[in-house]
Design a protein around this motif. Sequence first.
Motif, PDB file in Angstrom:
ATOM      1  N   ARG A  88       0.892  23.242  11.977  1.00 33.95           N
ATOM      2  CA  ARG A  88       2.220  23.827  11.802  1.00 33.95           C
ATOM      3  C   ARG A  88       2.169  25.097  10.956  1.00 33.95           C
ATOM      4  NH1 ARG A  88       5.410  19.172   9.014  1.00 33.95           N
ATOM      5  NH2 ARG A  88       3.408  19.114   7.891  1.00 33.95           N
ATOM      6  N   LYS A  89       3.096  25.974  11.193  1.00 36.17           N
ATOM      7  CA  LYS A  89       3.218  27.200  10.407  1.00 36.17           C
ATOM      8  C   LYS A  89       4.123  26.922   9.216  1.00 36.17           C
ATOM      9  CE  LYS A  89       2.455  30.200  14.393  1.00 36.17           C
ATOM     10  NZ  LYS A  89       2.008  29.069  15.251  1.00 36.17           N
ATOM     11  N   GLU A  90       3.620  26.078   8.350  1.00 36.61           N
ATOM     12  CA  GLU A  90       4.350  25.666   7.149  1.00 36.61           C
ATOM     13  C   GLU A  90       3.534  26.034   5.908  1.00 36.61           C
ATOM     14  OE1 GLU A  90       7.253  24.472   6.734  1.00 36.61           O
ATOM     15  OE2 GLU A  90       7.892  23.455   8.570  1.00 36.61           O
ATOM     16  N   ARG A  91       4.218  26.058   4.764  1.00 40.04           N
ATOM     17  CA  ARG A  91       3.532  26.316   3.501  1.00 40.04           C
ATOM     18  C   ARG A  91       2.563  25.174   3.192  1.00 40.04           C
ATOM     19  NH1 ARG A  91       8.729  26.460   2.208  1.00 40.04           N
ATOM     20  NH2 ARG A  91       8.442  24.780   0.681  1.00 40.04           N
ATOM     21  N   PRO A  92       1.474  25.446   2.462  1.00 34.69           N
ATOM     22  CA  PRO A  92       0.528  24.385   2.111  1.00 34.69           C
ATOM     23  C   PRO A  92       1.187  23.205   1.399  1.00 34.69           C
ATOM     24  CG  PRO A  92      -0.457  26.503   1.669  1.00 34.69           C
ATOM     25  CD  PRO A  92       0.967  26.779   2.060  1.00 34.69           C
ATOM     26  N   GLY A  93       2.156  23.492   0.511  1.00 35.27           N
ATOM     27  CA  GLY A  93       2.814  22.404  -0.210  1.00 35.27           C
ATOM     28  C   GLY A  93       3.521  21.430   0.712  1.00 35.27           C
ATOM     29  N   VAL A  94       4.166  21.963   1.749  1.00 37.73           N
ATOM     30  CA  VAL A  94       4.849  21.114   2.724  1.00 37.73           C
ATOM     31  C   VAL A  94       3.833  20.238   3.447  1.00 37.73           C
ATOM     32  CG1 VAL A  94       6.197  21.105   4.862  1.00 37.73           C
ATOM     33  CG2 VAL A  94       6.754  22.731   3.033  1.00 37.73           C
ATOM     34  N   ALA A 137       1.377  14.987   4.314  1.00 29.99           N
ATOM     35  CA  ALA A 137       0.137  14.220   4.457  1.00 29.99           C
ATOM     36  C   ALA A 137       0.163  12.986   3.572  1.00 29.99           C
ATOM     37  CB  ALA A 137      -1.070  15.098   4.117  1.00 29.99           C
ATOM     38  N   ASP A 138       0.611  13.142   2.332  1.00 28.52           N
ATOM     39  CA  ASP A 138       0.701  11.992   1.427  1.00 28.52           C
ATOM     40  C   ASP A 138       1.793  11.029   1.866  1.00 28.52           C
ATOM     41  OD1 ASP A 138      -1.388  12.801  -0.136  1.00 28.52           O
ATOM     42  OD2 ASP A 138      -0.160  13.581  -1.772  1.00 28.52           O
ATOM     43  N   LEU A 139       2.916  11.559   2.343  1.00 28.00           N
ATOM     44  CA  LEU A 139       4.018  10.711   2.792  1.00 28.00           C
ATOM     45  C   LEU A 139       3.591   9.832   3.968  1.00 28.00           C
ATOM     46  CD1 LEU A 139       7.022   9.884   2.744  1.00 28.00           C
ATOM     47  CD2 LEU A 139       7.485  11.875   4.207  1.00 28.00           C
ATOM     48  N   MET A 140       2.949  10.433   4.951  1.00 33.55           N
ATOM     49  CA  MET A 140       2.515   9.678   6.133  1.00 33.55           C
ATOM     50  C   MET A 140       1.317   8.796   5.833  1.00 33.55           C
ATOM     51  SD  MET A 140       3.017  12.525   9.115  1.00 33.55           S
ATOM     52  CE  MET A 140       4.651  13.172   9.505  1.00 33.55           C
ATOM     53  N   GLY A 141       0.517   9.173   4.874  1.00 31.77           N
ATOM     54  CA  GLY A 141      -0.475   8.269   4.321  1.00 31.77           C
ATOM     55  C   GLY A 141      -1.725   8.025   5.124  1.00 31.77           C
ATOM     56  N   PHE A 142      -2.149   8.956   5.982  1.00 36.50           N
ATOM     57  CA  PHE A 142      -3.398   8.754   6.710  1.00 36.50           C
ATOM     58  C   PHE A 142      -4.543   8.612   5.699  1.00 36.50           C
ATOM     59  CE2 PHE A 142      -0.789  11.701   9.419  1.00 36.50           C
ATOM     60  CZ  PHE A 142      -0.312  10.701  10.259  1.00 36.50           C
ATOM     61  N   PRO A 143      -5.509   7.730   5.954  1.00 40.75           N
ATOM     62  CA  PRO A 143      -6.505   7.377   4.929  1.00 40.75           C
ATOM     63  C   PRO A 143      -7.315   8.537   4.363  1.00 40.75           C
ATOM     64  CG  PRO A 143      -6.519   5.749   6.678  1.00 40.75           C
ATOM     65  CD  PRO A 143      -5.615   6.848   7.135  1.00 40.75           C
ATOM     66  N   TYR A 144      -7.663   9.511   5.218  1.00 39.19           N
ATOM     67  CA  TYR A 144      -8.472  10.636   4.738  1.00 39.19           C
ATOM     68  C   TYR A 144      -7.828  11.961   5.141  1.00 39.19           C
ATOM     69  CZ  TYR A 144     -12.038   7.221   3.622  1.00 39.19           C
ATOM     70  OH  TYR A 144     -12.698   6.145   3.089  1.00 39.19           O
ATOM     71  N   HIS A 151       0.835  -1.205   0.000  1.00 38.50           N
ATOM     72  CA  HIS A 151       0.000   0.000   0.000  1.00 38.50           C
ATOM     73  C   HIS A 151       0.872   1.259   0.000  1.00 38.50           C
ATOM     74  CE1 HIS A 151      -3.735  -2.264   0.822  1.00 38.50           C
ATOM     75  NE2 HIS A 151      -2.957  -3.027   1.564  1.00 38.50           N
ATOM     76  N   HIS A 152       1.333   1.642  -1.169  1.00 40.68           N
ATOM     77  CA  HIS A 152       2.090   2.878  -1.306  1.00 40.68           C
ATOM     78  C   HIS A 152       2.062   3.322  -2.756  1.00 40.68           C
ATOM     79  CE1 HIS A 152       5.230   0.024  -2.645  1.00 40.68           C
ATOM     80  NE2 HIS A 152       5.696   1.050  -3.335  1.00 40.68           N
ATOM     81  N   ASP A 153       2.428   4.550  -2.983  1.00 40.88           N
ATOM     82  CA  ASP A 153       2.635   5.049  -4.335  1.00 40.88           C
ATOM     83  C   ASP A 153       3.885   5.923  -4.335  1.00 40.88           C
ATOM     84  OD1 ASP A 153       1.879   7.479  -3.207  1.00 40.88           O
ATOM     85  OD2 ASP A 153      -0.091   7.526  -4.148  1.00 40.88           O
ATOM     86  N   GLU A 154       4.087   6.685  -5.403  1.00 42.76           N
ATOM     87  CA  GLU A 154       5.315   7.475  -5.503  1.00 42.76           C
ATOM     88  C   GLU A 154       5.367   8.607  -4.489  1.00 42.76           C
ATOM     89  OE1 GLU A 154       2.463   9.226  -8.613  1.00 42.76           O
ATOM     90  OE2 GLU A 154       2.916   7.274  -7.674  1.00 42.76           O
ATOM     91  N   HIS A 155       4.228   8.917  -3.867  1.00 43.51           N
ATOM     92  CA  HIS A 155       4.194  10.027  -2.916  1.00 43.51           C
ATOM     93  C   HIS A 155       4.362   9.585  -1.466  1.00 43.51           C
ATOM     94  CE1 HIS A 155       2.989  12.524  -6.243  1.00 43.51           C
ATOM     95  NE2 HIS A 155       1.923  11.781  -6.463  1.00 43.51           N
ATOM     96  N   GLY A 156       4.084   8.310  -1.189  1.00 50.86           N
ATOM     97  CA  GLY A 156       4.208   7.856   0.192  1.00 50.86           C
ATOM     98  C   GLY A 156       3.349   6.653   0.506  1.00 50.86           C
TER      99      GLY A 156
END
Length: 571
Positions: A508-514, A519-526, A456-461
């Motif tokens: 977090r005070k991070e950019r939306p892209g980060v 989110a995709d890397l950690m892979g939470f279902p929703y 269960h993974h893809d190129e993003h996580g």
Amino acid sequence: MKSYMRMSRLYAPTLKEDPAEAELASHRLLLRAGMIRKGASGLYSYLPLAWRSIMKIESIIREEMEAIDAQEMQVPILTDGDLWHQSGRWDDYGPELMRITDRHDREFALGPTHEESFTDLVRDELKSYKQLPVTLYQIQDKFRDELRPRFGLMRGREFIMKDGYSFSADQESLQQCYDEEKDAYAKIFARCGIRALPVVADSGQIGGDTSVEFMGLADAGEAELVYCDDCGFAADTEAATAAIQLVEGDEGDLQKVETPGCGTIAQLADFLKVPEAGTRKALALVDGEGKPVVVFVPGDHELNDVKAEHAFGAYHMMTDEELQQFGLVKGFIGPIDLPEGVRACGDVSIKDSQWWAIGANEAGYHFVHAKQGRDFTISEWVDVITAKPGDICPKCGQPLKGARGIECGQVFQLGTKYSATMGATYADENGKEQPFLMGCYGIGVSRTLAAVVEQHHDEHGIIWPVSVAPYEVEVVALDTKDDLVWPAAQKLAQDLCDAGIEVVLDDRKERPGVKFNDADLMGFPYQIVCGKRGIKGGTVELKDRATGERKDVALDEVAALVAQKVVSQRA
């Protein structure tokens, strides 16, 4: 009141780049997503996210074990070496057994499995057939001194394992325990989101007569297996008895032909203009008793080391010096006029093959039209070749397919292997002492975690199945300073928690892209994305990590909708 986890407080140190040592997707992604960290070769720490998934896997195991009346307990990891001497495994297990000596010069082992400990535990407690059957299990760290630890959690020196042991009075009871465990294992892996085939396996150092491995299908799997889509048959190539598509040589009178430079099967097949399967490969070895053996196999198949060891003991392939010593000509060995004292064996797959193309025991020459029974005889038939895709399914006759698999679990019927050697007996109906009939059942918990990620993974996580996800939903607040976005994100996260959902809020005070990348890397279902434009319009974006589908959902409806989705997918 149950609350959500804030990403700013979550200990999950992510990595931007792929670690150089990580070859498998599971190793790479678990490291990058801040879920595991390497302490030393083959030793890993499970960080909070990975540990939450481990706990869920263990919970699934416990639920299925309770359903079949298996009882959880715990024995010491440190095992008295005397028990291993009693079973005979102190010497047999090999260098993978981690041995230590205490200050009193007493030998101990760090348990890789605990057959000895459980057998010792019950041999003075279970006295009568009326107390049987009993199945006991534990979930515990195990240790093996791997020569080359690699692939992250796949092959480590310390790992988490569920190991269970059943004690029965008769074969019928043992079979029932074994079948119950096997069925429970199928449910466990299905609930974890793993496609796992139950395959016929070799029992290895554990011993016993009957064994099935549960292989999680994955391109990166270490084990090779064959399976049949038509009837469900599956087997490890080390254990499968290959029924091959027999390709016969031509009929006729025995003919000796000059075959210059044809010392390999590929060269011979090309010279004779026949498929490699139409030739017979001769493999010269010295068996466990030091005696010379030549075993003949189909030209397109290879000798399987595990099977060969079962057939010939602690064998080795002949060196050039040994070939010369026993009068054998490398590349041109055949069953006709073998030197005296050399035993001729054949793989069972070619027992019914009459016409062979084979070496002539003379450099540069082969025989064609060699007929079994007329020109030569084979003294013994053995099962020694590795099955491969295209071989015939032994159950239904259809061609087998091939795959690679990760061994996630294995079940064994041990019989009396340990109870007899360790004197573990019960009194039968006639008052006579009998050794227990034992079963052994193992699941690699940490391996199962890795197998989930491999599947269960893809190129993003990672793409976690809900059943074993560290958290089920991530709420992504794009602007934590905005007086509309931030309160809405907090309320949404809490509403989900109140509905019994496990939530991470990215504060977090991070950019939306980060935030999106993590989110995709950690892979939470929703993922629920809260942005200023959407909130003003009364909507949020809902992303399904598994499908990649995104859609706008009303803010006041999204918590109920996501809670319904999550609950329906829990194991």
